[in-house]
Enzyme design. Structure first.
Site, PDB file in Angstrom:
ATOM      1  N   HIS A 167      -2.174   5.807   8.597  1.00 60.18           N
ATOM      2  CA  HIS A 167      -1.089   4.657   8.928  1.00 60.18           C
ATOM      3  C   HIS A 167       0.323   5.142   8.833  1.00 60.18           C
ATOM      4  O   HIS A 167       1.226   5.003   9.716  1.00 60.18           O
ATOM      5  CB  HIS A 167      -1.440   3.457   8.354  1.00 60.18           C
ATOM      6  N   GLU A 168       0.612   5.544   7.441  1.00 63.52           N
ATOM      7  CA  GLU A 168       1.969   5.783   7.120  1.00 63.52           C
ATOM      8  C   GLU A 168       2.466   6.954   8.207  1.00 63.52           C
ATOM      9  O   GLU A 168       3.681   7.220   8.662  1.00 63.52           O
ATOM     10  CB  GLU A 168       2.201   6.123   5.877  1.00 63.52           C
ATOM     11  N   HIS A 219       3.287   6.228  11.736  1.00 62.75           N
ATOM     12  CA  HIS A 219       4.774   5.513  11.742  1.00 62.75           C
ATOM     13  C   HIS A 219       5.592   6.294  11.994  1.00 62.75           C
ATOM     14  O   HIS A 219       6.812   6.024  12.761  1.00 62.75           O
ATOM     15  CB  HIS A 219       5.131   4.804  10.506  1.00 62.75           C
ATOM     16  N   GLY A 223       0.687  -1.198  -0.204  1.00 66.14           N
ATOM     17  CA  GLY A 223       0.047  -0.096   0.181  1.00 66.14           C
ATOM     18  C   GLY A 223       0.787   1.218  -0.089  1.00 66.14           C
ATOM     19  O   GLY A 223       0.615   1.994  -0.832  1.00 66.14           O
ATOM     20  N   ALA A 224       1.759   1.337   0.979  1.00 63.59           N
ATOM     21  CA  ALA A 224       2.507   2.698   0.839  1.00 63.59           C
ATOM     22  C   ALA A 224       3.774   2.271   1.854  1.00 63.59           C
ATOM     23  O   ALA A 224       3.788   1.295   2.517  1.00 63.59           O
ATOM     24  CB  ALA A 224       1.662   3.769   1.673  1.00 63.59           C
ATOM     25  N   ASN A 235       8.952   5.946   4.809  1.00 64.81           N
ATOM     26  CA  ASN A 235      10.200   6.425   4.743  1.00 64.81           C
ATOM     27  C   ASN A 235      10.150   7.875   5.525  1.00 64.81           C
ATOM     28  O   ASN A 235       9.544   8.446   5.316  1.00 64.81           O
ATOM     29  CB  ASN A 235      10.787   6.558   3.409  1.00 64.81           C
ATOM     30  N   GLU A 267       3.987  -2.343  13.599  1.00 60.00           N
ATOM     31  CA  GLU A 267       2.957  -2.628  12.600  1.00 60.00           C
ATOM     32  C   GLU A 267       1.508  -2.808  13.328  1.00 60.00           C
ATOM     33  O   GLU A 267       0.653  -2.454  13.164  1.00 60.00           O
ATOM     34  CB  GLU A 267       3.129  -3.621  11.306  1.00 60.00           C
TER      35      GLU A 267
HETATM   36  N1  0A1 Z   1       5.823  -0.573   6.500  1.00 60.15           N
HETATM   37  C1  0A1 Z   1       4.711  -0.569   5.509  1.00 60.15           C
HETATM   38  C2  0A1 Z   1       4.718  -1.762   4.474  1.00 60.15           C
HETATM   39  C3  0A1 Z   1       5.583  -2.238   3.659  1.00 60.15           C
HETATM   40  C4  0A1 Z   1       6.471  -3.323   3.829  1.00 60.15           C
HETATM   41  C5  0A1 Z   1       7.107  -3.698   2.649  1.00 60.15           C
HETATM   42  C6  0A1 Z   1       7.036  -2.915   1.637  1.00 60.15           C
HETATM   43  O1  0A1 Z   1       8.163  -3.475   0.737  1.00 60.15           O
HETATM   44  C7  0A1 Z   1       7.791  -3.911  -0.506  1.00 60.15           C
HETATM   45  C8  0A1 Z   1       6.456  -2.091   1.333  1.00 60.15           C
HETATM   46  C9  0A1 Z   1       5.522  -1.402   2.324  1.00 60.15           C
HETATM   47  C10 0A1 Z   1       3.649  -0.263   6.157  1.00 60.15           C
HETATM   48  O2  0A1 Z   1       3.221  -0.859   7.033  1.00 60.15           O
HETATM   49  O3  0A1 Z   1       2.733   0.364   5.619  1.00 60.15           O
HETATM   50 ZN    ZN Z   2       2.924   0.047   8.633  1.00 63.77          ZN
END
Ligand code: 0A1
Ligand code: ZN
Length: 877
Positions: A304-305, A308, A268-269, A272, A327
Site C-alpha cells: 500500500h505505502e 502511494h 499503520g504506516a 513519505n 486512499e
Molecule cells: N496515508 C497513510 C495513512 C496515515 C494517515 C495519517 C497518519 O497520521 C497519523 C498516518 C498515516 C496511509 O494511507 O497509509
Molecule cells: Zn494510504
C-alpha cells in the site's frame, strides 16, 4: 491542542493558495531539550489567485515557538508580522522573496505523534494530514508543492542515522561530537509527505532492478534486536515493485527506497516520499512472533505505502476532501496485489466481511459521510473506512464497468495527465471517462452520497413463455445531512443457476454471467429462453457495495452453496443461510424460548466437512458463523446478551453434532512442512484453528487439544490460536493461566507478541472482563502512551468483547469514558478512534442506551476537549 469552538471546513470554500513555495530549505538542529528549525521558503505569488494583494498567512501550531523572521535576509521587527494561535501573517511582501523563520519545538514533550516526536530512542515525524505546521511555519496544504532540502544535525553517537526524503547529497562531522547529513528530494511534494528520522538504527539492505534497468537500493531500518524480522517486508516490497510495473506500468523513481520501523505510531504506516515510516506492527514479521494474519497485513501495508508513490505522491490531492483519490485508489491497488499474491476469492471475501461489518456500520451511524466528504472539523477524523474501503469499492466498480484493458488505459492517462499535480477525484473519473467514452455522470453519486444503498430483488418465472424476470428496487437510507437520495448506478453481476448446477445462457451470445447496470429506482430485466425456473446468483463477486435482499429459500441457498460458479457467491449463500438461522435463534433467546438450531444448517456444515475437495481456506470461511459484530451491524436493536448467547449456542450445537468430523479434520490438517506464510499453509492453519474453536465447546476434547497445540506449536499462528482458545474456554481456565504465564515468560522482550498477549486477554468473553482489563493496565507490558498497546487492550475490549464491554451496569462505558478523557490530553487521534465504541448508542436497548449516552455527555462536558473528540461526540449526541 485546545479548541473550544472548532471551525468547520467546507469543500465549497476551496480557493487556490495566494502564494506558492518553489523551494523549501530546512535545517534541523536536534538537541535533547529542543529542536531548532530554520526554514527558508522561496515563495512567489500564485498568478491564479484572485487576491493579488493578500498577505502571506503561514500555518503554525501553538507549540511552534517563533524566534525570528527574515525576508530576503532582512530581520523583521515584531510589528512586521502577526502571530496568532494557529498562524503567522506577514503583510506587504514583494511578489517573490525568501521568507526565513527560526523556531524552537519540543519533540520530547509531543505525545500526539503528529509533527516531530520521539519514539523510544528515535526522532521521527508524521506530517499527514496537518502535522508539518507543528514543525515549522508553512503553507500546510497539499496543493502547495515544493522542492525540499533538509539538513539534519545531531549528536553522532546517539543519532548515527539521519534520514529524510530523496537523496543524501552531503554529510560531515562537526565539533563536539555532532554530525550532519543533507537530503535533497528532486520531486516536488506537499509538506504532508516530508519526513525525517534520527536515531541509532540498523538496516537490512537489498536491491531491485527496475524494468528500465535502474538499480534501486532498498533499506529497512529497525532497532538492532529486530533485524531478524525484516525479510518478509523486504520480499513484499520487491514483489510490490515488480507488480506495479507489470500491472500499472509504474516504475520507482528515486535511487533508494527506505522504510523505518517505529514503535509509537498512530496508524499503520505513512508513504513519505522515498522514506516510508511504519508502525513496527506493519513491518516486522517472523514465524516465532508473528501470526499469519499479521504476516499478511505486513505484505498488504508495505505494498500500500509503496503504491502511494504513484497514487498519492506523483499525483497528489488538491485538498483533504480528495483524500479518497489517493486512499481509495491505493487500497484498491493493494487489494489487487494481495489477491494476485494469495487467493483472490479468499481476499475478496475477507475484504467484504470487513466492509459489511465496519464500513456499513459507519455508513449507518452518526459519522456517516460520503467517500468525498463536503465538510469536516478535524481532517484526522476522516481517515475512515468509508474513504478507504468504500472508496476502493468505487474504484473496483469503475474497473468492472470499463474492463481490464480500458481501466489500464484510464490509469495510464490519469498518471500521465496529472504527474506532478495536486488534483481532485473529478480528474480521476474524467480520465476514466475519456478513455472509455462512458458517461459516468450518475456514477459520480457514489462519491457524493453517503449511506449504504439497499437493493430489493423479486423474481418471476413464466413457465409458458419461458421467460424469467428480475425486478430490482433500490433505495438509500437518510444519513446525517442527506435525505431523498438520487438513484445510484449499481452494477449487478449475476447469473442464473439451473437445477443441474450449471449457469444458464442469459442472451443470444451465450453469456452465462452478465453485469446489469441499475440506474433507476425500480428496474426490470427479462431473460428469454429460460427452460426451467433457475436460482438467481446476484451481486457476484460483490460487484457493488450495497445490501442486496432476495427471498431465498434454504434449499435455494444450499443449491448456490454447492454449485454457484462464482466462489464469492458460494460463500455468500452460506452466510445468508447462517444469518437467517442466527436471526431465529436471537429471537428465541429474546423471547426466553428454548433455542434450537435448524437441522438444515447442521446438514450443510456436515456436507462441507465431508467434502475434502474444498480448498481449506474456503472451507474455513464457509464454516464461520457471522461474528457478533456483524450481527450487531445487521440488527435494528442490538441485544448484546441474546446475540452472544444465540451464537454460542449455535456453535456448540454444531460442535456436538459434528464432533467426529471436526476432530478428523483437525487431525488431517496437521502440518508436516516447515512454516511458511504462504496462502496454502495459511488456509490450512486457519481452518484447523477454526475447527479447534468449535472443539473447545466440547469440554472433554477441546482443552486437551488446545493445550497440546499451545505446547507443541512451532509458530505464532498456531500458538496464539491455541492460547486464544484456552483463554475463552470456561473448562480450560487452569491451562489458560499456565499458557498465559508461559507466553509472557517466553515473549517478555517481544513488544508485538506481548501486544497480542494483551489483546487475547482483552477479548476474553468470560465474565469479569473489565476487572481483567484494569489489572492488565498495571502490567509492565502496557503503556497508555503507546497507541498499539491502547488498541490491543482498550480498543480490543471495547470493540471485540461486547458481552463484557456492554454489561448492563455500564461499568464498561464509564471505564472507556475515563480513558478517553486521559487520552484527550495525550493523543487526540487515539482518543477519537476509541470513542467510536460509544457513538452508536441509539441502536442499543435500555439501560445501555442511556448509559452510553451519559458517558458521551460526560465527555462532551469537558472544557478542554480536542477538536477530534469534539467533532465526533457532538455529531453523535
Ligand atoms: N496515508 C497513510 C495513512 C496515515 C494517515 C495519517 C497518519 O497520521 C497519523 C498516518 C498515516 C496511509 O494511507 O497509509
Ligand atoms: Zn494510504
Amino acid at each position: 491542542m485546545k479548541d473550544v469552538t472548532p471551525q468547520t471546513v467546507y469543500l465549497k470554500d476551496y480557493r487556490v493558495p495566494d502564494f506558492l513555495i518553489d523551494n523549501t530549505d530546512l535545517v534541523f538542529d536536534l538537541r535533547e531539550e529542543h529542536c531548532r528549525v530554520t526554514s527558508s521558503l522561496r515563495i512567489r505569488r500564485n498568478p491564479d489567485s484572485a487576491t493579488q494583494l493578500a498577505p502571506l498567512v503561514l500555518d503554525g501550531g501553538c507549540a511552534v515557538d517563533l524566534q525570528w523572521v527574515e525576508i530576503d535576509g532582512r530581520r523583521l521587527g515584531s510589528d512586521g508580522y502577526a502571530r496568532s494561535e494557529n498562524s503567522l501573517t506577514i503583510a506587504e511582501l514583494p511578489d517573490s522573496c525568501v521568507v526565513t523563520t527560526e523556531v524552537l519545538i519540543k519533540p520530547h514533550l509531543n505525545t500526539s505523534m503528529m509533527g516531530l516526536y520521539r519514539s523510544r530512542t528515535l526522532y521521527c515525524t508524521q506530517c499527514e494530514a496537518e502535522g508539518f505546521r507543528d514543525i515549522t511555519f508553512y503553507l500546510d496544504r497539499p496543493d502547495v508543492m515544493s522542492e525540499f532540502t533538509a539538513k539534519l544535525i545531531a549528536d553522532r553517537q546517539r543519532y548515527p542515522v539521519l534520514l529524510s526524503n530523496g537523496n543524501a547529497i552531503d554529510q560531515g562531522t562537526m565539533e563536539d561530537g555532532r554530525h550532519f547529513v543533507v537530503w535533497h528530494d528532486p520531486f516536488k511534494k506537499p509538506a504532508y509527505l516530508f519526513a525525517l528520522v534520527a536515531g541509532d538504527l540498523s538496516s537490512v539492505e537489498d536491491s531491485f532492478v527496475t524494468l528500465s534497468g535502474r538499480e534501486i537500493k532498498l533499506q529497512i531500518f529497525v532497532e538492532e534486536k529486530d533485524l531478524n524480522k525484516c525479510d518478509h517486508a523486504m520480499l513484499s516490497l520487491k514483489n510490490a515493485m515488480r507488480w506495479d510495473e507489470q500491472t500499472y506500468g509504474r516504475e520507482y523513481d528515486l535511487g533508494r527506497f527506505m522504510i523505518v520501523a517505529v514503535d509509537d505510531f498512530n496508524m499503520g504506516a505513512m508513504e513519505n516520499k522515498g522514506l516510508n515510516i511504519f508502525n513496527t506492527s506493519a513491518v516486522l514479521a517472523n514465524p516465532d512472533t508473528t501470526t499469519d494474519a499479521a504476516f499478511q497485513r505486513v505484505e498488504g501495508i508495505v505494498a500500500h505505502e509503496y503504491f502511494h508513490n504513484w497514487s498519492g505522491n506523483r499525483v497528489t490531492c488538491r485538498d483533504w476532501f480528495q483524500l479518497s483519490l489517493k486512499e481509495g485508489f491505493t487500497v484498491y491497488r493493494d487489494a489487487q496485489f494481495s489477491a494476485d499474491m494469495n487467493s483472490a476469492v479468499v481476499k475478496r471475501i475477507e475484504d467484504v466481511v470487513y466492509l459489511r461489518t465496519h464500513q456499513f456500520a459507519e455508513d449507518a451511524g452518526p459519522m456517516s459521510h460520503p467517500v468525498q466528504p463536503d465538510s469536516y472539523m478535524e481532517i484526522n477524523n476522516f481517515y475512515t473506512l468509508t474513504v478507504y474501503e468504500k472508496g476502493a469499492e468505487v474504484v473496483a466498480m469503475i474497473h468492472n464497468l470499463l474492463g481490464d484493458k480500458t481501466f489500464r488505459q484510464g490509469s495510464d492517462l490519469y498518471f500521465s495527465r496529472h504527474d506532478g499535480q495536486a488534483v481532485t477525484i473529478e480528474e480521476f473519473v474524467s480520465a476514466m471517462e475519456a478513455v472509455s467514452g462512458l458517461d459516468l455522470q450518475q456514477f459520480r453519486l457514489w462519491y457524493k452520497q453517503s449511506g449504504t444503498p439497499v437493493v430489493e430483488v423479486q423474481s418471476n418465472y413464466d413457465a409458458q413463455a419461458k421467460t424469467y424476470q428480475l425486478q430490482f428496487k433500490q433505495s438509500c437510507p437518510d444519513t446525517p445531512g442527506q435525505t431523498h437520495k438520487k438513484p445510484f448506478l449499481i452494477p449487478i453481476k449475476l447469473g442464473l443457476v439451473a437445477a443441474d448446477g450449471q449457469d444458464l445462457p442469459l442472451n443470444s451470445h451465450g453469456d452465462r454471467s452478465l453485469v446489469i447496470s441499475l440506474t433507476e429506482q425500480t428496474q426490470t430485466v427479462l431473460f428469454e429462453n429460460i427452460q426451467q425456473a433457475p436460482v438467481p446468483s446476484l451481486l457476484r463477486g460483490f460487484s457493488a457495495p450495497v445490501r442486496l435482499n432476495y427471498p431465498y429459500s434454504s434449499a435455494q441457498l444450499a443449491h448456490l452453496m454447492a454449485n454457484d460458479s462464482d466462489g464469492f457467491n458460494r460463500w455468500d449463500a452460506g452466510q445468508t443461510l447462517s444469518f437467517s438461522v442466527m436471526q431465529r435463534l436471537i429471537e428465541e433467546a429474546l423471547d426466553q424460548r428454548e433455542l434450537e438450531v435448524s437441522s438444515q444448517l447442521i446438514e450443510v456444515f456436515d456436507g462441507l466437512l465431508s467434502d475434502h475437495s474444498l480448498d481449506p481456506a474456503m472451507l474455513n470461511l464457509m464454516l464461520q458463523l457471522p461474528s457478533e459484530a456483524q450481527l450487531h451491524e445487521r440488527a435494528d436493536i442490538i441485544h448484546v446478551q441474546a446475540i452472544h448467547r444465540a451464537r454460542q449456542f449455535a456453535r456448540r450445537s454444531i460442535a456436538q453434532a459434528l464432533q467426529s468430523k471436526l476432530l478428523e479434520t483437525y487431525k488431517r490438517l496437521t502440518e508436516q512442512r516447515d512454516y511458511a506464510p504462504v496462502a496454502d499453509q495459511i488456509g490450512r492453519r486457519a481452518l484447523r484453528n477454526s475447527v479447534l474453536g468449535y472443539l473447545m465447546l466440547l469440554e472433554e476434547i477441546g482443552p486437551e487439544l488446545a493445550w497440546q497445540q499451545f505446547n507443541s506449536a512451532t509458530n505464532m499462528a498456531d500458538k496464539a490460536a491455541a492460547l486464544n482458545a484456552l483463554v475463552n474456554c470456561a473448562a480450560a481456565q487452569d491451562y489458560a493461566q499456565q499458557a498465559l504465564q508461559a507466553f509472557e515468560q517466553q515473549y517478555a522482550q517481544e513488544t508485538l507478541a506481548m501486544n497480542l498477549w494483551l489483546q487475547i486477554q482483552a477479548t476474553n468473553s468470560q465474565p469479569n472482563g473489565l476487572d481483567r482489563i484494569k489489572a492488565l493496565m498495571e502490567h509492565s507490558a502496557f503503556s497508555i502512551n503507546n497507541p498499539n498497546k491502547v488498541r490491543s487492550l482498550m480498543g480490543a475490549f471495547c470493540s471485540s468483547n461486547p458481552i463484557n464491554f456492554h454489561n448492563p451496569e455500564g461499568s464498561g462505558y464509564q471505564f472507556l469514558q475515563q480513558q478517553i478523557i486521559q487520552l484527550n490530553a495525550l493523543n487526540p487521534q487515539v482518543a477519537a478512534r476509541l470513542v467510536t465504541a460509544l457513538t452508536r448508542w441509539k441502536k442499543f436497548p435500555e439501560p445501555n442506551r442511556q448509559l452510553m449516552r451519559d458517558a458521551l455527555q460526560l465527555i462532551a462536558s469537558k472544557q478542554d476537549l480536542v477538536k477530534d473528540l469534539r467533532e465526533i461526540v457532538s455529531k453523535s449526541l
